[in-house]
Design an enzyme around this catalytic site. Sequence first.
Site, PDB file in Angstrom:
ATOM      1  CG  ASP A   1      -9.817  -5.238 -20.027  1.00  0.00           C
ATOM      2  OD1 ASP A   1      -8.752  -4.478 -20.052  1.00  0.00           O
ATOM      3  OD2 ASP A   1      -9.957  -6.394 -19.088  1.00  0.00           O
TER       4      ASP A   1
ATOM      5  CD  GLU B   1      -6.629 -13.865 -23.654  1.00  0.00           C
ATOM      6  OE1 GLU B   1      -5.296 -13.938 -23.198  1.00  0.00           O
ATOM      7  OE2 GLU B   1      -7.710 -12.698 -23.425  1.00  0.00           O
TER       8      GLU B   1
ATOM      9  CB  CYS C   1      -0.853   0.058   1.240  1.00  0.00           C
ATOM     10  SG  CYS C   1      -2.546  -0.911   1.248  1.00  0.00           S
TER      11      CYS C   1
ATOM     12  CB  CYS D   1      -5.042  -1.934 -15.994  1.00  0.00           C
ATOM     13  SG  CYS D   1      -3.861  -3.334 -17.143  1.00  0.00           S
TER      14      CYS D   1
ATOM     15  CG  PHE E   1      -6.805  -7.328 -25.144  1.00  0.00           C
ATOM     16  CD1 PHE E   1      -5.584  -7.735 -25.666  1.00  0.00           C
ATOM     17  CD2 PHE E   1      -6.863  -6.511 -26.351  1.00  0.00           C
ATOM     18  CE1 PHE E   1      -4.675  -7.466 -26.075  1.00  0.00           C
ATOM     19  CE2 PHE E   1      -6.280  -6.316 -26.991  1.00  0.00           C
ATOM     20  CZ  PHE E   1      -4.743  -6.890 -27.438  1.00  0.00           C
TER      21      PHE E   1
END
Length: 413
Positions: free
Chosen positions: A340, A292, A71, A366, A272
Amino acid sequence: MNETLTITRLGQRGDGIAETPAGQVFVPYALPGETVRAVRDGERAQLVEILAPAESRVAAICPLFTRCGGCAAQHMADAFYRDWKRQQVVTALARAGIEAPVAEIVDAHGAGRRRVTFHARFEGGGMLVGFMAARSHGLIAVETCPVLAPGLERAPAVAQMLANRMASSNKPLDLQITASDAGLDVDIRGHGPAGDKLRLALTQTAERLDLARLAMHGEIIVERRPPLQLMGKAHVAPAPGGFLQATAEGEERIAALVSAAIPKAKRVADLFAGCGPFSFRLAERMQVHAVEGEKAAILSLLRAAGATQGLKPISAEQRDLFRRPLLEHELNGFDAVILDPPRAGAEAQVKRIAASKLATVVYVSCDVGSFARDAALLIAGGYALEGVTPVDQFRYSAHIELVGVFRRGKTRK
């Protein structure tokens, strides 16, 4: 030697940044507006003392914070934290020269992360199991983690027992543990192929630990129960170690944003696609072609599709979209495409989309940097970025995901 520094802003990784005559200094766990004492080493420094704390500082929820590397932001008040993460998206788009509305951040932590990776190393005559220490190659033992989903409460003990069973190999291991509807799903990496003796020992250990499935390097050692994940109406058993969204809430929220962007679509391509988290939800009202690169993921998707009723047709194709992206004539047969990709983005595929007549692209990313790069390519090809929604399913980390919606104003002739 200690220095007194004044923190002016935050960096992308969450470090406080102080401006000095010698240049910027990055101070982990310091916040804007704070005066701190720190030991400086070039452009980085170690926080020693907070002389004047910021109003945005709060107490961490975990006693291992600043020691554990998992974190970066437990010391930030909620509103400050959310603004910092959203600003990462705004800044990345601005640097790429892109203007688009950025929505407020979506909190997708839910019950917590459903997957965790423990590292194991042989130290001091035994196996030390834990997370990577903050800014170090060392390990820190972890008995519990507050950001994990309740289904992973046993995960630290399970990782330790499995590592102990494999201690004789004296090899560093990574143990990926996923919470599933059937129990814990474990994939061990780093050991190499398991011989008959080790396979038997691990099978017996899986029995004692009541694991749903145990694999090594993606090869199943024993599957006592299918480790199912609910994706829309489908119950899917992802391949061992295969990609899965970090939280169940994150998967639901991202899928809802994707679906809302294409309300009238009848046929879409899910690129993906993984094992189908978007495909199955979209197939409740439209035809889906899932593409994929990983064979195991496609097989998981097809097995689940064959066992699920009430869906529109789902077709699936194994294809390396980095080397063989869908071409213009293939793309033009769809109403929309969902992307993605992994962190590297989808540059080769995006170039083909930009040259196509495809009306709508929904890009799930991401990595804000690769998204901005690919977004610029789509915009240059005639698309408008309608908006971006940041999604936070990695609470207290510097990581942020997003969903961007691109529309072509006029179909090419």
